[in-house]
Design a protein around this motif. Sequence first.
Motif, PDB file in Angstrom:
ATOM      1  N   PRO A  39       0.887  -1.259   0.062  1.00 30.42           N
ATOM      2  CA  PRO A  39      -0.003  -0.036   0.014  1.00 30.42           C
ATOM      3  C   PRO A  39       0.902   1.122  -0.096  1.00 30.42           C
ATOM      4  O   PRO A  39       2.101   1.162   0.230  1.00 30.42           O
ATOM      5  N   PRO A  40       0.318   2.211  -0.275  1.00 31.01           N
ATOM      6  CA  PRO A  40       0.928   3.479  -0.485  1.00 31.01           C
ATOM      7  C   PRO A  40       1.769   3.696   1.018  1.00 31.01           C
ATOM      8  O   PRO A  40       1.285   3.580   2.043  1.00 31.01           O
TER       9      PRO A  40
ATOM     10  N   HIS B 227      11.606  12.986   4.946  1.00 31.10           N
ATOM     11  CA  HIS B 227      10.403  11.856   4.797  1.00 31.10           C
ATOM     12  C   HIS B 227       9.181  12.443   4.184  1.00 31.10           C
ATOM     13  O   HIS B 227       8.907  13.527   4.427  1.00 31.10           O
ATOM     14  N   GLU B 228       8.480  11.735   3.450  1.00 29.95           N
ATOM     15  CA  GLU B 228       7.356  12.284   2.665  1.00 29.95           C
ATOM     16  C   GLU B 228       6.164  10.864   2.719  1.00 29.95           C
ATOM     17  O   GLU B 228       6.919   9.755   2.270  1.00 29.95           O
ATOM     18  N   PRO B 229       5.105  11.139   2.490  1.00 27.49           N
ATOM     19  CA  PRO B 229       4.227  10.042   1.959  1.00 27.49           C
ATOM     20  C   PRO B 229       4.104   9.755   0.571  1.00 27.49           C
ATOM     21  O   PRO B 229       4.534  10.675  -0.280  1.00 27.49           O
ATOM     22  N   ASP B 230       3.838   8.373   0.194  1.00 23.87           N
ATOM     23  CA  ASP B 230       3.364   8.171  -1.319  1.00 23.87           C
ATOM     24  C   ASP B 230       2.150   9.025  -1.644  1.00 23.87           C
ATOM     25  O   ASP B 230       1.496   9.203  -0.641  1.00 23.87           O
TER      26      ASP B 230
ATOM     27  N   ARG C 154      10.443   2.786   5.137  1.00 28.19           N
ATOM     28  CA  ARG C 154       9.166   3.137   5.045  1.00 28.19           C
ATOM     29  C   ARG C 154       8.061   2.678   6.203  1.00 28.19           C
ATOM     30  O   ARG C 154       8.428   1.691   6.621  1.00 28.19           O
ATOM     31  N   ILE C 155       7.016   3.690   6.163  1.00 27.48           N
ATOM     32  CA  ILE C 155       5.776   3.113   7.094  1.00 27.48           C
ATOM     33  C   ILE C 155       4.912   2.836   6.043  1.00 27.48           C
ATOM     34  O   ILE C 155       4.458   3.939   5.452  1.00 27.48           O
ATOM     35  N   ILE C 156       4.245   1.597   6.128  1.00 25.83           N
ATOM     36  CA  ILE C 156       3.126   1.395   5.304  1.00 25.83           C
ATOM     37  C   ILE C 156       2.028   0.771   6.122  1.00 25.83           C
ATOM     38  O   ILE C 156       2.144   0.095   7.292  1.00 25.83           O
ATOM     39  N   PRO C 157       0.759   0.781   5.834  1.00 25.45           N
ATOM     40  CA  PRO C 157      -0.294   0.312   6.701  1.00 25.45           C
ATOM     41  C   PRO C 157      -0.163  -1.215   6.529  1.00 25.45           C
ATOM     42  O   PRO C 157       0.251  -1.925   5.378  1.00 25.45           O
TER      43      PRO C 157
END
Length: 324
Positions: A53-54, A68-71, A84-87
């Motif tokens: 997931p994004p 850092h920034e989100p997709d 990376r941090i993903i759900p």
Amino acid sequence: MNELRRDYFTDRRVIIATERAKRPTDFVKPKAPEQPQNLESCPFCGGHENLTPPSKATYFYENDVLRHEPDVEGQARRSVWVSRIIPNLFPAAQPQPLHVTSEQLMTASGVHEVLVESPDHYKQPQAMSDEEIKLLFRVYKDRFEDISSLPFVEYISEFRNYGKDAGASLAHPHSQIIAVPIVPRAIKEQYGKNYSHIVAREEKSDRLVQASKHTVAFAPYASAYSYETWVFPRRQCKNILELTDEERDDLAVVTRDMLKRVKALLADPPYNYGFIQSLSDPLHMHLRVYPKLGIEAGFELNTGININSVPPEAAAKSLREVSI
């Protein structure tokens, strides 16, 4: 003589079975031949960003500065990153308004994330450099800070499972973060307890494993598990946000060293570790490392009393003296 020991502050009891004490080599299990890993299908490896997931946050260096920034939906995902941090695809808790039906029932409101610790499939924390492990703990801090602002969150659990026997479903290095709308009883029991004098006492005991400027690591007096260790910042803080950068970095490096000791002594066993933290109540935050060397059987499940066949004094001596 076997001993029935009590935890420092809670009523948790442990039997230290000195009469059936084991040596470190007794825990080394023959390992099945490693099967070749198909890294092409690993969703966490670098270059496979579209298999997840994004991300909520992708960490990367730009001009030697960590950012850092989100997709962003519809845009190409960043392919060069350090974390990376993903759900989580199968979340235990979900971001939704809290609804309490009764004392026995409420919605599992919260957050469940995966922290992909490195694009390198083989870069476990016990193999990380100082800078890499410091970065990992920086991300733990950032996620704690972001999630703590959610109105339905009362406790944030940051932890990692290493190895199938410890609950890791994927081999790629990753941690998990689960936030829930209640404070677990095992955590609440520690609120208001002053661990500072325990840390000072254990640093002078034969249960000490490693000490540094800001951090002390030791095998707890009533160790529930063989070779269990606790890693404490010297200064009492309720969570990772209250540590200075220097203190957090020191905690990270000592934790990495503890994992290296466990790996060297016990032939790279599965393990779990987790932070003990509080959002607002007084607590001495710390991290606990649990090598996964056995199972909780009938007596443990029936009574809540663990049987530990390695006295923490012996465990600490072995961990202290092993070459890393």
